[in-house]
Design a protein around this motif. Sequence first.
Motif, PDB file in Angstrom:
ATOM      1  N   THR A  99      36.700  53.703  -7.296  1.00  0.00           N
ATOM      2  CA  THR A  99      36.103  54.008  -5.920  1.00  0.00           C
ATOM      3  C   THR A  99      35.283  52.989  -5.608  1.00  0.00           C
ATOM      4  O   THR A  99      34.531  52.076  -6.319  1.00  0.00           O
ATOM      5  CB  THR A  99      35.323  55.350  -5.660  1.00  0.00           C
ATOM      6  OG1 THR A  99      36.092  56.252  -6.361  1.00  0.00           O
ATOM      7  CG2 THR A  99      34.810  55.436  -4.502  1.00  0.00           C
ATOM      8  N   ASP A 100      35.164  52.254  -4.290  1.00  0.00           N
ATOM      9  CA  ASP A 100      34.363  51.271  -3.892  1.00  0.00           C
ATOM     10  C   ASP A 100      32.877  51.724  -4.097  1.00  0.00           C
ATOM     11  O   ASP A 100      32.550  52.827  -4.100  1.00  0.00           O
ATOM     12  CB  ASP A 100      34.801  51.053  -2.392  1.00  0.00           C
ATOM     13  CG  ASP A 100      35.884  50.347  -1.992  1.00  0.00           C
ATOM     14  OD1 ASP A 100      36.281  49.488  -3.089  1.00  0.00           O
ATOM     15  OD2 ASP A 100      36.124  50.122  -0.946  1.00  0.00           O
ATOM     16  N   TYR A 101      32.149  50.633  -4.349  1.00  0.00           N
ATOM     17  CA  TYR A 101      30.802  50.925  -4.376  1.00  0.00           C
ATOM     18  C   TYR A 101      29.976  49.651  -3.999  1.00  0.00           C
ATOM     19  O   TYR A 101      30.539  48.542  -3.660  1.00  0.00           O
ATOM     20  CB  TYR A 101      30.396  51.062  -6.064  1.00  0.00           C
ATOM     21  CG  TYR A 101      28.889  51.174  -6.259  1.00  0.00           C
ATOM     22  CD1 TYR A 101      28.295  52.345  -6.115  1.00  0.00           C
ATOM     23  CD2 TYR A 101      28.023  50.143  -6.849  1.00  0.00           C
ATOM     24  CE1 TYR A 101      26.967  52.690  -6.267  1.00  0.00           C
ATOM     25  CE2 TYR A 101      26.739  50.367  -7.028  1.00  0.00           C
ATOM     26  CZ  TYR A 101      26.324  51.809  -6.838  1.00  0.00           C
ATOM     27  OH  TYR A 101      24.789  52.038  -6.972  1.00  0.00           O
ATOM     28  N   LEU A 102      28.640  49.839  -3.552  1.00  0.00           N
ATOM     29  CA  LEU A 102      27.893  49.017  -3.037  1.00  0.00           C
ATOM     30  C   LEU A 102      26.469  49.119  -3.721  1.00  0.00           C
ATOM     31  O   LEU A 102      26.016  50.412  -3.726  1.00  0.00           O
ATOM     32  CB  LEU A 102      27.724  49.215  -1.524  1.00  0.00           C
ATOM     33  CG  LEU A 102      26.592  48.335  -0.823  1.00  0.00           C
ATOM     34  CD1 LEU A 102      27.312  46.734  -0.499  1.00  0.00           C
ATOM     35  CD2 LEU A 102      26.462  49.025   0.842  1.00  0.00           C
ATOM     36  N   ARG A 103      25.790  48.297  -3.956  1.00  0.00           N
ATOM     37  CA  ARG A 103      24.566  48.056  -4.504  1.00  0.00           C
ATOM     38  C   ARG A 103      23.241  48.153  -3.294  1.00  0.00           C
ATOM     39  O   ARG A 103      23.080  47.464  -2.695  1.00  0.00           O
ATOM     40  CB  ARG A 103      24.294  46.843  -5.259  1.00  0.00           C
ATOM     41  CG  ARG A 103      24.982  46.670  -6.443  1.00  0.00           C
ATOM     42  CD  ARG A 103      24.469  45.409  -7.142  1.00  0.00           C
ATOM     43  NE  ARG A 103      25.130  44.938  -8.500  1.00  0.00           N
ATOM     44  CZ  ARG A 103      26.150  43.976  -8.268  1.00  0.00           C
ATOM     45  NH1 ARG A 103      26.162  43.240  -7.277  1.00  0.00           N
ATOM     46  NH2 ARG A 103      26.565  43.613  -9.475  1.00  0.00           N
ATOM     47  N   PHE A 104      23.345  49.379  -3.077  1.00  0.00           N
ATOM     48  CA  PHE A 104      22.523  49.779  -1.725  1.00  0.00           C
ATOM     49  C   PHE A 104      21.014  49.351  -1.747  1.00  0.00           C
ATOM     50  O   PHE A 104      20.567  48.734  -0.788  1.00  0.00           O
ATOM     51  CB  PHE A 104      22.473  51.249  -1.661  1.00  0.00           C
ATOM     52  CG  PHE A 104      23.727  52.050  -1.061  1.00  0.00           C
ATOM     53  CD1 PHE A 104      24.189  52.131   0.133  1.00  0.00           C
ATOM     54  CD2 PHE A 104      24.742  52.440  -2.230  1.00  0.00           C
ATOM     55  CE1 PHE A 104      25.496  52.600   0.322  1.00  0.00           C
ATOM     56  CE2 PHE A 104      25.804  52.984  -2.076  1.00  0.00           C
ATOM     57  CZ  PHE A 104      26.385  53.078  -0.712  1.00  0.00           C
ATOM     58  N   ASP A 105      20.719  49.386  -2.717  1.00  0.00           N
ATOM     59  CA  ASP A 105      19.033  48.810  -3.073  1.00  0.00           C
ATOM     60  C   ASP A 105      18.911  47.422  -3.005  1.00  0.00           C
ATOM     61  O   ASP A 105      17.815  47.019  -2.403  1.00  0.00           O
ATOM     62  CB  ASP A 105      18.308  49.248  -4.281  1.00  0.00           C
ATOM     63  CG  ASP A 105      19.129  48.899  -5.636  1.00  0.00           C
ATOM     64  OD1 ASP A 105      20.449  48.445  -5.595  1.00  0.00           O
ATOM     65  OD2 ASP A 105      18.341  48.555  -6.697  1.00  0.00           O
ATOM     66  N   GLU A 106      19.941  46.635  -3.092  1.00  0.00           N
ATOM     67  CA  GLU A 106      19.908  45.357  -3.033  1.00  0.00           C
ATOM     68  C   GLU A 106      20.487  44.674  -1.484  1.00  0.00           C
ATOM     69  O   GLU A 106      20.443  43.504  -1.208  1.00  0.00           O
ATOM     70  CB  GLU A 106      20.641  44.585  -4.144  1.00  0.00           C
ATOM     71  CG  GLU A 106      20.195  44.964  -5.344  1.00  0.00           C
ATOM     72  CD  GLU A 106      20.943  44.021  -6.343  1.00  0.00           C
ATOM     73  OE1 GLU A 106      21.764  43.229  -6.069  1.00  0.00           O
ATOM     74  OE2 GLU A 106      20.981  44.394  -7.667  1.00  0.00           O
ATOM     75  N   THR A 107      21.056  45.770  -0.706  1.00  0.00           N
ATOM     76  CA  THR A 107      21.781  45.447   0.394  1.00  0.00           C
ATOM     77  C   THR A 107      20.930  46.066   1.764  1.00  0.00           C
ATOM     78  O   THR A 107      20.742  45.156   2.805  1.00  0.00           O
ATOM     79  CB  THR A 107      23.081  46.157   0.333  1.00  0.00           C
ATOM     80  OG1 THR A 107      23.942  45.698  -0.582  1.00  0.00           O
ATOM     81  CG2 THR A 107      24.113  45.730   1.725  1.00  0.00           C
ATOM     82  N   LEU A 108      20.401  47.082   1.936  1.00  0.00           N
ATOM     83  CA  LEU A 108      19.736  47.646   2.900  1.00  0.00           C
ATOM     84  C   LEU A 108      18.272  47.675   2.569  1.00  0.00           C
ATOM     85  O   LEU A 108      17.732  48.046   1.675  1.00  0.00           O
ATOM     86  CB  LEU A 108      20.208  49.198   3.125  1.00  0.00           C
ATOM     87  CG  LEU A 108      21.658  49.311   3.182  1.00  0.00           C
ATOM     88  CD1 LEU A 108      21.977  50.828   3.385  1.00  0.00           C
ATOM     89  CD2 LEU A 108      22.112  48.525   4.419  1.00  0.00           C
ATOM     90  N   GLU A 109      17.686  47.177   3.880  1.00  0.00           N
ATOM     91  CA  GLU A 109      16.101  47.304   3.827  1.00  0.00           C
ATOM     92  C   GLU A 109      15.611  48.782   3.919  1.00  0.00           C
ATOM     93  O   GLU A 109      14.701  49.065   3.260  1.00  0.00           O
ATOM     94  CB  GLU A 109      15.470  46.604   5.090  1.00  0.00           C
ATOM     95  CG  GLU A 109      15.623  44.940   5.113  1.00  0.00           C
ATOM     96  CD  GLU A 109      14.675  44.587   4.446  1.00  0.00           C
ATOM     97  OE1 GLU A 109      13.795  45.195   3.917  1.00  0.00           O
ATOM     98  OE2 GLU A 109      14.557  43.148   4.363  1.00  0.00           O
ATOM     99  N   TYR A 110      16.364  49.849   4.504  1.00  0.00           N
ATOM    100  CA  TYR A 110      16.084  51.206   4.459  1.00  0.00           C
ATOM    101  C   TYR A 110      17.651  52.011   4.334  1.00  0.00           C
ATOM    102  O   TYR A 110      18.394  51.716   5.259  1.00  0.00           O
ATOM    103  CB  TYR A 110      15.434  51.565   5.746  1.00  0.00           C
ATOM    104  CG  TYR A 110      15.341  52.914   5.857  1.00  0.00           C
ATOM    105  CD1 TYR A 110      14.182  53.611   5.100  1.00  0.00           C
ATOM    106  CD2 TYR A 110      16.096  53.780   6.605  1.00  0.00           C
ATOM    107  CE1 TYR A 110      13.993  54.894   5.307  1.00  0.00           C
ATOM    108  CE2 TYR A 110      16.011  55.220   6.495  1.00  0.00           C
ATOM    109  CZ  TYR A 110      14.807  56.021   5.883  1.00  0.00           C
ATOM    110  OH  TYR A 110      14.449  56.978   6.006  1.00  0.00           O
TER     111      TYR A 110
END
Length: 386
Positions: free
Chosen positions: A317-328
């Motif tokens: 499954t696709d994944y994104l490092r959210f904590d490194e990508t989004l300010e919030y």
Amino acid sequence: MRFDRIEGYLVRLPLKSPQRYADAMVNFCETVLLRLESDGVSGWSEVCPGNGPILSGEWSGATYLTLRDILAPIVAKMGAAATVESFEEPMRPVKGNRYAKAAVEMAWQDLGARLENKPLWQALGGQKKPLKVGLTFDRAIERDEFFRDLARAAQENYARLSLKLRPGWDVQVLNFARVDSPAWMQLQVDVEGALDFNKHADTLYRMDDFFLNCVEQPLNPRDFVAHAMLSEAVRTPVCLDESIESLEDAKIAFDVGSCRVVCLKPGRVGGHAEAIKIAQLAKENEAKCYAGFDLQSSLGYRHVLALASTDNFVLPTDYLRFDETLEYDVVPQLPAVVLTEKDETGKRPDRDFRFIELWDEPGIGVEPNLEELKPYILDQFEIKRG
């Protein structure tokens, strides 16, 4: 179930650093949240077709307006819906706008799961299993940056890398990736329809040199015949993504032999019910699926994971490092943890990979904090029953 309240939010989430989206660099992500309420219980969804009509004719601003001005009033007038079909039928006169329709369907699915006190993945018929995940790399600004990211992904045990290719950023970089990545790491490429079968035949044929999971959306999304011709000409499985917006699209693709892999995003195809039907059709045609993910918050990603738990989603499954990508982030992210995958065949050693573990709480398991979300809301609407 009865709908007591419908709320929609157009949200702008700033990014920690600019991200490449198709051929543009973006500093924020505009996304759409929808809430359905029944008997004090809320169901949530998120769809994010993008900041503008870049990959398709839909984008978040237009999707939000379609929900506010057209679909939400239709749903409110219905008052209740016992099945997916019961609210899909009143929305049928509205042409296209798959993301807006998906927002309604996915929120309804989450609400129903919460009312039944079931996690969404269970309500969709999925299995509670750790889901192997992979990362996607777009064209890097510098080659050194690309190699650093590649090495880090391998060190962190991500199971698969997807490289987004364009003319001029194709075979050479793929060759570097194959040489520098460990043998156990799965590789695939996503072209987003940027190549032409006649002009770029040499590049497409070279895909067979790299033992890829698939080459995703190599040609124009509406050209099913050209994809079928390519599928016959290469060993590498062709994957369709933007081409598949409905079950009817999938039927055409399999009828002419366009693909052996499908990337399914619940927003693009109109919701979970349609995505599951497509996955079952793919299985009948001996094609594999994986759950794809575009830039959005962790709320929408939980819907992606719930879909990935269902039958025939067999690739990472696709994944994104959210904590490194989004300010919030709209809700807390689910961490990708390292687990050992046992080899029952004895043909290879046990290996550590990154997995997401599914939740036990009802629905998607969380709700956004609307007070914290306020600074990021561009517009919102509310419709109450009666």
